[in-house]
Write a protein that holds these residues in place. Structure first.
Motif, PDB file in Angstrom:
ATOM      1  N   ARG A   7      -5.062   1.620  -3.299  1.00  0.00           N
ATOM      2  CA  ARG A   7      -3.807   1.007  -3.744  1.00  0.00           C
ATOM      3  C   ARG A   7      -3.535  -0.162  -2.802  1.00  0.00           C
ATOM      4  NH1 ARG A   7       0.227   5.626  -2.909  1.00  0.00           N
ATOM      5  NH2 ARG A   7      -0.931   5.471  -0.947  1.00  0.00           N
ATOM      6  N   VAL A   8      -3.534  -1.360  -3.343  1.00  0.00           N
ATOM      7  CA  VAL A   8      -3.417  -2.552  -2.503  1.00  0.00           C
ATOM      8  C   VAL A   8      -2.058  -3.208  -2.712  1.00  0.00           C
ATOM      9  CG1 VAL A   8      -4.400  -4.811  -1.937  1.00  0.00           C
ATOM     10  CG2 VAL A   8      -5.908  -2.912  -2.622  1.00  0.00           C
ATOM     11  N   GLY A   9      -1.409  -3.539  -1.607  1.00  0.00           N
ATOM     12  CA  GLY A   9      -0.189  -4.327  -1.660  1.00  0.00           C
ATOM     13  C   GLY A   9      -0.494  -5.774  -1.306  1.00  0.00           C
ATOM     14  N   VAL A  10      -0.007  -6.688  -2.108  1.00  0.00           N
ATOM     15  CA  VAL A  10      -0.198  -8.109  -1.805  1.00  0.00           C
ATOM     16  C   VAL A  10       1.119  -8.658  -1.273  1.00  0.00           C
ATOM     17  CG1 VAL A  10      -0.762 -10.377  -2.746  1.00  0.00           C
ATOM     18  CG2 VAL A  10      -2.017  -8.342  -3.530  1.00  0.00           C
ATOM     19  N   VAL A  11       1.075  -9.165  -0.046  1.00  0.00           N
ATOM     20  CA  VAL A  11       2.297  -9.650   0.614  1.00  0.00           C
ATOM     21  C   VAL A  11       2.307 -11.168   0.584  1.00  0.00           C
ATOM     22  CG1 VAL A  11       3.624  -9.629   2.751  1.00  0.00           C
ATOM     23  CG2 VAL A  11       2.328  -7.581   2.054  1.00  0.00           C
ATOM     24  N   GLY A  12       3.298 -11.715  -0.089  1.00  0.00           N
ATOM     25  CA  GLY A  12       3.341 -13.161  -0.320  1.00  0.00           C
ATOM     26  C   GLY A  12       2.938 -13.417  -1.753  1.00  0.00           C
ATOM     27  N   ALA A  13       3.877 -13.891  -2.560  1.00  0.00           N
ATOM     28  CA  ALA A  13       3.592 -14.064  -3.988  1.00  0.00           C
ATOM     29  C   ALA A  13       3.506 -15.536  -4.377  1.00  0.00           C
ATOM     30  CB  ALA A  13       4.638 -13.340  -4.825  1.00  0.00           C
ATOM     31  N   GLY A  14       3.060 -16.367  -3.424  1.00  0.00           N
ATOM     32  CA  GLY A  14       2.812 -17.781  -3.720  1.00  0.00           C
ATOM     33  C   GLY A  14       1.473 -17.936  -4.423  1.00  0.00           C
ATOM     34  N   ARG A  15       0.910 -19.114  -4.317  1.00  0.00           N
ATOM     35  CA  ARG A  15      -0.326 -19.396  -5.044  1.00  0.00           C
ATOM     36  C   ARG A  15      -1.456 -18.460  -4.641  1.00  0.00           C
ATOM     37  NH1 ARG A  15      -3.909 -24.993  -5.346  1.00  0.00           N
ATOM     38  NH2 ARG A  15      -5.520 -24.073  -6.633  1.00  0.00           N
TER      39      ARG A  15
ATOM     40  N   GLU B 160       8.370  -4.045   5.153  1.00  0.00           N
ATOM     41  CA  GLU B 160       8.887  -2.764   5.623  1.00  0.00           C
ATOM     42  C   GLU B 160       9.258  -1.864   4.443  1.00  0.00           C
ATOM     43  OE1 GLU B 160       9.577  -5.696   6.844  1.00  0.00           O
ATOM     44  OE2 GLU B 160       8.635  -5.461   8.817  1.00  0.00           O
ATOM     45  N   GLU B 161       9.952  -2.424   3.478  1.00  0.00           N
ATOM     46  CA  GLU B 161      10.316  -1.626   2.299  1.00  0.00           C
ATOM     47  C   GLU B 161       9.084  -1.073   1.603  1.00  0.00           C
ATOM     48  OE1 GLU B 161      13.232  -3.573  -0.367  1.00  0.00           O
ATOM     49  OE2 GLU B 161      13.680  -4.875   1.359  1.00  0.00           O
ATOM     50  N   MET B 162       8.058  -1.932   1.487  1.00  0.00           N
ATOM     51  CA  MET B 162       6.839  -1.479   0.829  1.00  0.00           C
ATOM     52  C   MET B 162       6.201  -0.327   1.601  1.00  0.00           C
ATOM     53  SD  MET B 162       3.279  -3.515   0.118  1.00  0.00           S
ATOM     54  CE  MET B 162       2.840  -3.425   1.863  1.00  0.00           C
ATOM     55  N   LEU B 163       6.122  -0.480   2.919  1.00  0.00           N
ATOM     56  CA  LEU B 163       5.512   0.594   3.712  1.00  0.00           C
ATOM     57  C   LEU B 163       6.316   1.887   3.599  1.00  0.00           C
ATOM     58  CD1 LEU B 163       4.413  -1.374   6.930  1.00  0.00           C
ATOM     59  CD2 LEU B 163       2.955  -0.540   5.051  1.00  0.00           C
ATOM     60  N   ALA B 164       7.653   1.727   3.604  1.00  0.00           N
ATOM     61  CA  ALA B 164       8.521   2.900   3.502  1.00  0.00           C
ATOM     62  C   ALA B 164       8.298   3.657   2.189  1.00  0.00           C
ATOM     63  CB  ALA B 164       9.977   2.472   3.623  1.00  0.00           C
ATOM     64  N   ALA B 165       7.951   2.907   1.146  1.00  0.00           N
ATOM     65  CA  ALA B 165       7.746   3.538  -0.163  1.00  0.00           C
ATOM     66  C   ALA B 165       6.409   4.265  -0.265  1.00  0.00           C
ATOM     67  CB  ALA B 165       7.851   2.484  -1.269  1.00  0.00           C
ATOM     68  N   ASP B 166       5.600   4.094   0.746  1.00  0.00           N
ATOM     69  CA  ASP B 166       4.305   4.783   0.807  1.00  0.00           C
ATOM     70  C   ASP B 166       3.463   4.558  -0.451  1.00  0.00           C
ATOM     71  OD1 ASP B 166       2.290   6.299   1.860  1.00  0.00           O
ATOM     72  OD2 ASP B 166       3.188   8.225   1.293  1.00  0.00           O
ATOM     73  N   THR B 167       3.350   3.338  -0.870  1.00  0.00           N
ATOM     74  CA  THR B 167       2.602   3.039  -2.104  1.00  0.00           C
ATOM     75  C   THR B 167       1.313   2.277  -1.869  1.00  0.00           C
ATOM     76  OG1 THR B 167       3.717   0.953  -2.470  1.00  0.00           O
ATOM     77  CG2 THR B 167       4.762   2.897  -3.405  1.00  0.00           C
ATOM     78  N   VAL B 168       0.982   1.986  -0.626  1.00  0.00           N
ATOM     79  CA  VAL B 168      -0.241   1.192  -0.432  1.00  0.00           C
ATOM     80  C   VAL B 168      -1.190   1.836   0.573  1.00  0.00           C
ATOM     81  CG1 VAL B 168       0.954  -0.974  -0.954  1.00  0.00           C
ATOM     82  CG2 VAL B 168       0.682  -0.260   1.432  1.00  0.00           C
ATOM     83  N   ASP B 169      -2.486   1.621   0.314  1.00  0.00           N
ATOM     84  CA  ASP B 169      -3.534   2.049   1.245  1.00  0.00           C
ATOM     85  C   ASP B 169      -4.041   0.870   2.069  1.00  0.00           C
ATOM     86  OD1 ASP B 169      -3.661   4.713   0.050  1.00  0.00           O
ATOM     87  OD2 ASP B 169      -4.569   3.678  -1.662  1.00  0.00           O
ATOM     88  N   ALA B 170      -3.824  -0.327   1.573  1.00  0.00           N
ATOM     89  CA  ALA B 170      -4.308  -1.533   2.253  1.00  0.00           C
ATOM     90  C   ALA B 170      -3.459  -2.711   1.784  1.00  0.00           C
ATOM     91  CB  ALA B 170      -5.776  -1.789   1.943  1.00  0.00           C
TER      92      ALA B 170
END
Lengths: 342, 342, 342, 342
Positions: free
Chosen positions: B11-19, B65-75
């Protein structure tokens, strides 16, 4: 169609565990999204098992029928020799299973007609034939240019096809049936019209061709829309594999496959496109970077530049900006490389 | 690491939603195996949501921080501006989350050092830096040639890097920090040694460069192993994007990126390799063919040549074999095309 | 056949009968109009005589002074080693004899100044220096493009110069004095401005370079007009001789010497010009055809296709026109080849 | 400067003062040694006079017979339309005058046979036919490679010939008689064998071709030695003039005329030769340099780099050697440029 996994994935059975079949198994396992190999079939069960063993979750079977009976596939890739296709296709069509059939559909037009009739009777298009060139970037670009009329009407196609050598068992007819068949489809693809006549001529034959093979051959076809296309086919060319197409238009010439992906001659110039930006130039690099990283993270590591590389290049940048401001040759000073990063 | 799906998927989180971030979301969703986008983060939550909406199952967050708190990403893929990297990286390292950090690691060597120390303290390599060129086929081949010593010792590197134009907000320092940084890493990658000095010279400046940008610039670096490399950097080149490298060896010259993937000059000849076979020549075509077919089958159809194409080419082959046997120009006779296939 | 006509011809003395001198004698004798070699000078008289013997009417001398005393030359090509140039040039200028002086004019700026002063005192320009690249078709085209401003202002020059190996006696200084000197002149030629600084850097050195030679070297120059140019010089490159120039403009990139005579990148495309017609495509072929024919007629024969070739192609054309009119494959019937034409 | 020497020169009459004739007059006057134009003939005497006026010593005549009667020529270049060739050639053969006859020899095989018989009866080969491609560097190199057997037996020839447009009065037959005739000769030249059959096929026709012209056409020939060759002929190609040949061998592929002079594919590589040294790389530059200098000396001046250029480059070299010895960036100091050299 039933798909049993969390992320919708097609369960694909690969029928025929020879070279092409094994390639397709590898491809489905490692490069294709939304699918997984669930079965490998070969009349030589040990060969099927040998290939299936490399893919978690794939079973092996000695016949198509056994695989269908086990209810483990949603779709099939058919990679057996062509003379076995008719029976397999009729079985799959009857079972309602979609199939990607390696070319040829069948070895002769009569059997192809029987397959078509069965498919039409089934009411849905289940069969796709594996003319992979239609998916090559160069072919697609040339097709777009033809359709656009950008350089006027397409006037002629010149095609060249070379293999380094022929495999054991190759026959003179296979030059047409196995190799030129791709060119027949290419002409049809590019022109959206049918071929109405074929002319094959044989001149000098290479002394390096296998016994019984008259190689090279020259093939000329004409389409229902009047276009002449010719093919140089040479299956014992020794020096490598080349597939080349040249399209002559009223106001331009377009080549694919001879060095550049796409070379255009028009208005007194001959050349290639420059990438518009890094996204196209490094598209494959990005894909590989991210895939390798994902796979490395699965293993608990990384697969590329580390924080040390980030640090070292930051130091170079700092020196570069200082030099840019007029400081001449600026030394880059790094802390010793921590053993953690060695 | 916890992965909750049938087929192991990160489960990947992408931080920064620009180009760059949006590109990575698209890539992960459509081109990468064994991973899925589970979160998109942007300080502008609506921008995050806009990107996340395109991917089934991806949530959006306004902060790491919110994303990490939600425990939804592995990387995590970190694609925010460089000046925000240090804080994010320290947070991720502390959380033990692997991160692919778009270059630069951080904007200056001191902050990079702090990140390195934190990572080393964590005991495992969690950070990979996004120097994607190391994954380009040409770069990899050149690296292999350098390492092999096939043409003798590497003596010089000449690098060219052109962008059509600079984006708004681009500064003179960014020529070094954002563009030449790739070349710094390339020199380090090719030579396996560190850069010890940098020299930037500025001559004539293009009147088409943005205000404040001195473009082009000429950069010379030397490595700890004595190698001189120079870079032509031109960020307002108008005509396109080009990244080119030339390596001079004791007995040969190798170029990448200027037309051919790899051009080699040695022993009085200059040229490129010919594909050994169809597997390499049409590798990408096969991948696209099968992926398109899989996706079409999901939709209940096909995405390529049909049984009609198989039949029509079989008829061409039959005519071709007859012509090959001496029958001259042989007509191809097809049944009328069934409406089922139109 | 012997025909006596009057044609204005310069009598040229070639001074120095080494490799360059002998080349010039051969050139003047066989490729240059309106001139003939009347004298060959070498301190080694037997060497002079050996070269002079190949040219009807050329005398040999052991010194420039003897040649001048014999009053047999209207102009001189000076091809002795550079350290002998000053004295010879001063003598020739005093005698009022035009001279094509192989580069360098003299080995150092002070002696060059003395030669210039003598020439200016003589009141007429008698000395031309042999920077032959200014006469290369690619160089001339690039110069025209620079002058035209077609792609905007010239911003940078990148030059590459490779020799397969250095001759015996070559020194490290000769890398600059004998090889890079051509690049110095090229920069001056292209920019119409003087070089104001030179920077030479040496990095890794080839193990195949001769003893004492630090090869390759990297040279950066700047001109009075601000232009930066850099030179990769590599005199022990093993694989061949290459001279390459790349000019970066505000809106384009032009290369010469790397395959194509002239390659232009602009507006998203990279390419070369297509010949406008047969006159340019086959210009050299026409020249050689006519020269060979003239020389053969002098010997009482021909040097190319005979009437038989004319007949045989006429027969092919007749068959071609018949086939063009719809007769299919048309046989070409020839009379037996007369022994006269065998 | 006026120098009167005796040099054997052929007096050449050019018959036909149209485009080709005028080109030959210019060539003979300015590029050919050991010959001069003594006469220009055209049925339109004012056209003949207009061309003759440009060449000192050339007379003009309204007919071949008048020219021969005036006894002013040793040899003739015949550049009238082909239908006039037979009569002129018979006259010249009878007069014993050598002739370079622009192709075609005559427009049909029967008239060619009559010319051949007359020539054979005369006892000496007086006629050369103007197939100039045999003198092209690429053609000659390909011929040498075929003869050498270096890549095995020649198996196939593929030829492409494009003109931007057809001149007024061009007919469909002239596609064969005027354009493809060069390819017929090329096949014969390359193979040293006669063409035994010709097949012309016409497919789609360009809407930009002139009225009555079916363009492009596809021509296949076979030789007495079994070789198949095919020609793409396109006389209304708009984008330029291209003549291209590709030879397929048992172990290699050689192309001429498509960018590189000679491109060879063999043993898995495709490429071109690197020049062995400056003599071949700058051969044409040297010829032009010396010719321009000779012509400038005739006018009392120079035509290239002056002593100033020699001085300025000597100063650069001195700075370069100092920098090479470790002095970093070294300034080049020049005396002010004397007005004598401006």
């Amino acid at each position: 169609m039933r798909i049993a996994v969390t992320k919708d994935e097609l369960r694909v059975g690969v029928v025929g565990a020879g070279r092409m079949g094994a390639d397709h198994v590898e491809r489905l396992a490692h490069h294709i999204l939304r699918a997984r190999v669930s079965a490998v079939v070969d009349i030589d069960l040990s060969r099927a098992a040998g290939v299936a063993r490399k893919v978690p979750g794939a079973e092996s079977f000695a016949s198509l029928e056994e695989m269908l009976a086990a209810d483990t596939v949603d779709a099939v890739v058919l990679a057996t020799p062509g003379f076995l296709h008719e029976e397999a296709l009729l079985t799959l069509v009857e079972a309602g299973v979609p199939v990607l059939c390696e070319k040829p559909l069948t070895p002769d037009p009569d059997s192809s007609l029987r397959v078509m009739k069965a498919e039409a009777a089934s009411g849905s298009q289940l069969i796709q034939v594996g003319f992979m060139r239609r998916f090559d970037a160069g072919y697609r670009q040339l097709k777009r240019i033809i359709d656009s009329g950008e350089y006027g009407k397409l006037l002629m196609l010149h095609l060249q096809h070379r293999n380094p050598s022929t495999p054991p068992g190759f026959t003179n007819e296979m030059i047409i049936n196995d190799s030129v068949v791709h060119e027949f489809d290419a002409v049809r693809f590019f022109t959206d019209s049918e071929i109405t006549s074929v002319h094959v001529r044989i001149g000098r034959v290479s002394s390096l061709a296998a016994a019984g093979i008259q190689d090279p051959q020259h093939v000329t076809v004409q389409t229902s829309s009047g276009l002449l296309a010719d093919v140089e086919i040479f299956c014992s060319a020794q020096f490598g594999y080349q597939v080349y197409a040249q399209a002559t238009f009223e106001r331009g010439l377009v080549k694919i496959g001879d060095g550049a992906e796409l070379e255009i001659t028009s208005e007194g110039r001959k050349g290639t496109a420059v990438d518009p930006g890094f996204v196209t130039r490094f598209r494959h690099a990005y894909d590989i970077e991210v895939q390798d990283w994902i796979d490395a993270v699965h293993q608990g590591g990384i697969a590329g530049p580390s924080a040390w590389d980030g640090y070292a290049t930051a130091a170079c940048c700092a020196a570069g900006v200082a030099s840019q401001r007029g400081e001449g040759i600026v030394d880059v000073k790094l802390v010793p490389r921590p053993s953690f990063y060695s």
